[in-house]
Motif scaffolding. Sequence first.
Motif, short mmCIF file in Angstrom:
data_model
loop_
_atom_site.label_atom_id
_atom_site.label_comp_id
_atom_site.label_asym_id
_atom_site.label_seq_id
_atom_site.Cartn_x
_atom_site.Cartn_y
_atom_site.Cartn_z
N ILE A 52 18.12 110.26 71.40
CA ILE A 52 18.76 108.98 70.80
C ILE A 52 17.83 107.60 71.05
O ILE A 52 17.90 106.73 70.31
CB ILE A 52 20.15 108.96 71.36
N PRO A 53 17.62 107.48 72.39
CA PRO A 53 16.83 106.13 72.68
C PRO A 53 15.58 106.41 71.70
O PRO A 53 15.30 105.11 71.15
CB PRO A 53 16.52 106.33 73.97
N TYR A 54 15.08 107.23 71.30
CA TYR A 54 13.73 107.06 70.57
C TYR A 54 14.14 106.53 69.12
O TYR A 54 13.36 105.80 68.60
CB TYR A 54 13.12 108.27 70.20
N TRP A 55 15.27 106.64 68.65
CA TRP A 55 15.66 106.28 67.23
C TRP A 55 16.21 104.74 67.27
O TRP A 55 16.27 104.03 66.22
CB TRP A 55 17.08 107.00 66.79
N VAL A 56 16.38 104.18 68.55
CA VAL A 56 16.52 102.65 68.57
C VAL A 56 15.07 102.15 68.42
O VAL A 56 14.32 102.49 69.06
CB VAL A 56 17.19 102.40 70.10
N ASN A 57 15.43 100.96 67.84
CA ASN A 57 14.02 100.15 67.54
C ASN A 57 13.24 99.97 68.88
O ASN A 57 13.71 99.72 69.66
CB ASN A 57 14.62 98.91 66.97
N LEU A 58 12.03 100.27 68.40
CA LEU A 58 10.95 99.99 69.56
C LEU A 58 11.01 98.55 70.23
O LEU A 58 10.97 98.45 71.33
CB LEU A 58 9.59 100.56 69.23
N LEU A 59 11.03 97.74 69.21
CA LEU A 59 11.33 96.39 69.67
C LEU A 59 12.48 96.10 70.35
O LEU A 59 12.18 95.51 71.52
CB LEU A 59 11.12 95.54 68.46
N ILE A 60 13.48 96.66 70.13
CA ILE A 60 14.84 96.38 70.86
C ILE A 60 14.58 96.93 72.31
O ILE A 60 14.81 96.38 73.37
CB ILE A 60 15.91 97.07 70.13
N ARG A 61 14.08 98.09 72.30
CA ARG A 61 13.90 98.82 73.61
C ARG A 61 12.80 98.05 74.54
O ARG A 61 13.07 98.08 75.45
CB ARG A 61 13.20 100.24 73.51
N THR A 62 11.79 97.44 74.02
CA THR A 62 10.64 96.63 74.64
C THR A 62 11.34 95.53 75.25
O THR A 62 11.36 95.31 76.52
CB THR A 62 9.62 96.52 74.24
N VAL A 63 12.22 94.89 74.42
CA VAL A 63 12.74 93.56 74.61
C VAL A 63 13.98 93.88 75.75
O VAL A 63 13.94 93.12 76.75
CB VAL A 63 13.46 92.94 73.44
N SER A 64 14.65 94.86 75.57
CA SER A 64 15.69 95.18 76.71
C SER A 64 14.74 95.80 78.19
O SER A 64 15.26 94.92 79.13
CB SER A 64 16.24 96.53 76.46
N MET A 65 13.75 96.29 77.93
CA MET A 65 13.00 96.41 79.37
C MET A 65 12.52 95.09 79.80
O MET A 65 12.57 94.84 81.05
CB MET A 65 11.81 97.29 79.17
N LYS A 66 12.12 94.16 79.22
CA LYS A 66 11.75 92.96 79.38
C LYS A 66 12.97 92.10 80.13
O LYS A 66 12.78 91.47 81.01
CB LYS A 66 11.14 92.05 78.22
N PHE A 67 13.80 92.06 79.45
CA PHE A 67 15.15 91.49 79.88
C PHE A 67 15.50 91.91 81.12
O PHE A 67 15.61 91.42 82.30
CB PHE A 67 16.03 91.78 78.91
N LEU A 68 15.37 93.29 81.47
CA LEU A 68 15.66 93.75 82.59
C LEU A 68 14.90 93.44 84.05
O LEU A 68 15.52 93.15 84.94
CB LEU A 68 15.66 95.29 82.64
N ILE A 69 13.54 93.53 83.60
CA ILE A 69 12.55 93.29 84.84
C ILE A 69 11.98 91.80 85.02
O ILE A 69 11.43 91.57 85.88
CB ILE A 69 11.39 94.21 84.79
N ARG A 70 12.77 90.95 84.49
CA ARG A 70 12.21 89.43 84.50
C ARG A 70 12.48 89.01 85.81
O ARG A 70 13.36 89.45 86.41
CB ARG A 70 12.93 88.40 83.39
N ASP A 71 11.71 87.97 85.98
CA ASP A 71 11.94 87.34 87.34
C ASP A 71 13.57 86.91 87.49
O ASP A 71 14.12 86.99 88.64
CB ASP A 71 11.06 85.94 87.59
N THR A 72 14.17 86.37 86.49
CA THR A 72 15.54 86.01 86.67
C THR A 72 16.41 87.14 85.82
O THR A 72 17.48 86.76 85.64
CB THR A 72 15.51 84.84 85.64
N GLY A 73 15.80 88.14 85.86
CA GLY A 73 16.59 89.43 85.11
C GLY A 73 17.60 90.03 86.11
O GLY A 73 17.61 89.86 87.36
N PRO A 74 18.34 90.97 85.54
CA PRO A 74 19.46 91.68 86.39
C PRO A 74 18.94 92.51 87.61
O PRO A 74 19.47 92.58 88.53
CB PRO A 74 19.97 92.36 84.99
N LEU A 75 17.71 93.24 87.34
CA LEU A 75 17.36 93.66 88.36
C LEU A 75 17.07 93.02 89.57
O LEU A 75 17.44 93.58 90.61
CB LEU A 75 15.84 94.53 87.79
N ASN A 76 16.28 92.07 89.40
CA ASN A 76 16.01 91.13 90.58
C ASN A 76 17.03 90.49 91.08
O ASN A 76 17.39 90.44 92.16
CB ASN A 76 15.11 90.06 90.14
N ASN A 77 17.96 90.37 90.42
CA ASN A 77 19.35 89.70 90.86
C ASN A 77 19.92 90.66 91.54
O ASN A 77 20.66 90.18 92.47
CB ASN A 77 20.06 89.34 89.69
#
Lengths: 310, 383, 270
Positions: free
Chosen positions: A133-158
Amino acid sequence: MAGWITKGGNGAQTSIVDGKQHILLMPAWFVIGILLVIPVLVMLIYSFLTQDFRGGVIWEFTLEAYDQFFIDRGLFGDEPARIEWTYLGIFWRSFLQALFAMVFCFLIGFPTAYFIATRAPKSRSFWLFLITIPYWVNLLIRTVSMKFLIRDTGPLNNWLMSWGVIDDPISMINTNFAIQLGLFYSYLPFMVLPIYASIERYNFALSEAAADLYSNRWTTLFKVVIPAVKPGIIAGCILVFIPSLGAFLAPDLLGGAKNFMIGSLVEEQFKGQSGDWPFGAAVSMILLTIIMIILLFYARAQSRDNNGGH
Amino acid sequence: MTDTHAIDIVSVTKVYPHRTDPVVALDNISFSIGDNEFFTLLGPSGCGKTTLLRMIGGFEDITKGQILLFGDDISRLQSNQRPVNTVFQQYALFPHLTVYENVAFGLKRLGRDTDFIKTQTHAMLELIRMAEFAERKPSQLSGGQQQRVALARALAPQPKVLLLDEPLSALDLKLRQAMREELKEIQKHTGITFIFVTHDQEEALTMSDRIAVMSNGQVQQIGSPKEIYDNPTNIFVANFIGEANILKAKVTGPEKSPAKASKAQAAAKDQVKLCVDLECGIKGLNIFSQSQFQKGKQINVMIRPERIQIKPLTRGRGKVNTIGGTVKSISYLGTDTQVQLLLDDGESLLARLQNTIDATSSFGVGNKVEITIPEIAIRALSE
Amino acid sequence: MAKTSQRISWYPGFREMAWLCLIILYAPLIIVMVYSFNNSPSITVWKGFSLVWYNEVFFGPEAGKFKQATVNSLTIAILAAVTSTVIATLSALAMIRGRAFRGQAVTFGLINLPLMVPEIVTAVATLIFFASIGFERGLLSILLAHIVFCIPFAYLPIAARLQGISNVYEQAARDLYATPGQTFRLILFPMMLPGILSGFLLAFIISLDDFIITNFVKGAGVETLPTAIFGAVKQGIKPNIMAISTLMLAASILLVTISYLISRMGNNRD
């Protein structure tokens, strides 16, 4: 049965399509020929043209683009020729990135594939469904999601900070690691599925035989299982490596300006009016050539396995 | 042109080309099938029977030769141009159409008018006794039901010849036997020539008017079931249909003392009588043969197990057509008893005794017995 | 197959890896989904459930741009999917039914060529080609580029389905007096339909999702949904991006599930 042509014949036919194959294939030939084969040839030609600084090309043939790629003649072009490491470096780095992504995918993908292949059949198809299923999600969306996750101010760091694991945010974005993560994230299913297919065909009686002959499970894994599922592993590696080599989104969004890969290098040549089209074409041709060589080796190895092997 | 055959196979050859190893599937075959016949092509796998059937239907190219349908050359026609229909081995019912739509398919393609299509389709469904299944889909039918629908579908367009490609092979025994009856009846009822392919010799014997026994792309023999069983031409046919004891013999000349021929010994059509000496010891037998052989020639002869007579050893000498042997084994088969015999000269013989009375009580395993081989039951084989 | 001795084929840590794999695959998506409902302009701190960002996507200042981009994407996707499915169907018939013919192996390579050429190379080549012949870049150029790489994706399920249909049905149809056209229309096509629908859906999804090639050949002034999102992301991730992402995620999952159900339905039918 090779070499038959279906014209003529004797009246009796075994298929409604006989004699009409060429007509049926004309649309595909036409579309792919004109919109892919010819463009690649045109791109090849462009790589030998001169850059027009107003954008586009001047129809003068030259080796300038390839020269620029491989040879360093200094800032003003008048120094003795040395090897230009900039672009080769980018290629080399991209190569390494793709390699790491492939290894990363393998280390996590192989156990996953093995695990799924040893589930009950119903459970298996559900797992596969989940993995794809994740493969069928737009690659752009997936990459953006990953970016969102690991940003300095992103949820992971938080979260890491709120749990007291770290005091300052870990700068994960705009690093090689981030690109790795992005590539891994993009192409993981491509590693899992072929390996799964191979393990599914694997005869587990072989593992039992090995155990019977005093092998422990890890030796069995490396000496029996892995060699048996080698075709799937190789297919998975190729399916991850090749797209990673030419990837654009992961390096661009997650790697930032400092971590150029081939994709970004190419993209830059065609942005706006200041791009160097012949150079971009040359880089693309070099990338295409490398990939075609890899595929050729793979195809050779495949047919050797089919004809000469067990 | 009084009696046009339904099908004439004229010097038909089929070769599958290949760079190094072409395969000859059919080797210059010629024969005819009459109108309203139930004709069977019988043989082991790979003998070419299915290839021939498919060529009649238009699904295989003919390398050389012609096929005539009631005198017309159909060799170059497409399958949809031949008034011939097929019942396929896997039935091939269209899965997305109902039973009714399947049966009506051919009629619709022929452009018959709607009323006729309706009446004919319903008539066919009645014929196979599946009228109430008209709206079902094939996946909802059992194997036997699918087979009947396949039959109805092929009969509906009223073809001149119906081809059946091992249609009963997927059914279990009892169903198969019931279907054999039904097929025979339907053939008689519709009057359409049936060409039936099977590898099951019992099936061929029970259903056919005539049988063509095939092997390796050639026709070994064509005849009625009785002809083929009683008078096989060669070892292959003798062994393929029923069981046969093949013995070696030497021809000593034409029949001796023909004047003694009784009515029961009248030669069948195209048969001659020879005098032979069996290698196992019985001499001076007058037997039937389809071919003439020179004096002194070594030939094979055959006798069916059920024609052999066994009696316990008694005194007296010079019994006609009798030799001695030992009982090697006795197998009880319900309807009859099978006895393996070992002749004094070392040859084996298989005998079959019907269990009307306790036929075996007079001897047991290991006993010496008298084995009588009636002259009239022996046939000379051409090879 | 499945029931093997746990001791022999079991490896410690493999189960954990599989779960890790799933977590890594889904975590970013789920987090984006969750945060898209965040009732706060700051995207980092959770302040409660809200649909405000979805509101902004549909009605906010950039709504028009995204709406147009969505319309463009959908239009191109449908047209590209239809065209490539038709082409793929014809090609599958020629390649899989019927006897071997001259050029069959080359054609197979050609049909798969878009899969083998890296996307960036295809993008550059297409751009250069259009520029060299003076073809105006816009919606049509995007559509043409999409059709090409959709063909192999549509081809795969159609070919697979066709392979699995025994040709005895076509023989039966011909036996019953059907012309080649009738045989295809009445018998083969209905049986192929699940594969064709799967191929269509696959092509549709692939076209909808494409970024790199579209970005290169679109020319200024035209946006598809992925390029619009990319442009917005370049300016910094705003919550409305996450709302859009979630919507696209939902759409993708919906389409894949439909495709999966169709193929199951096809298997059950015969």
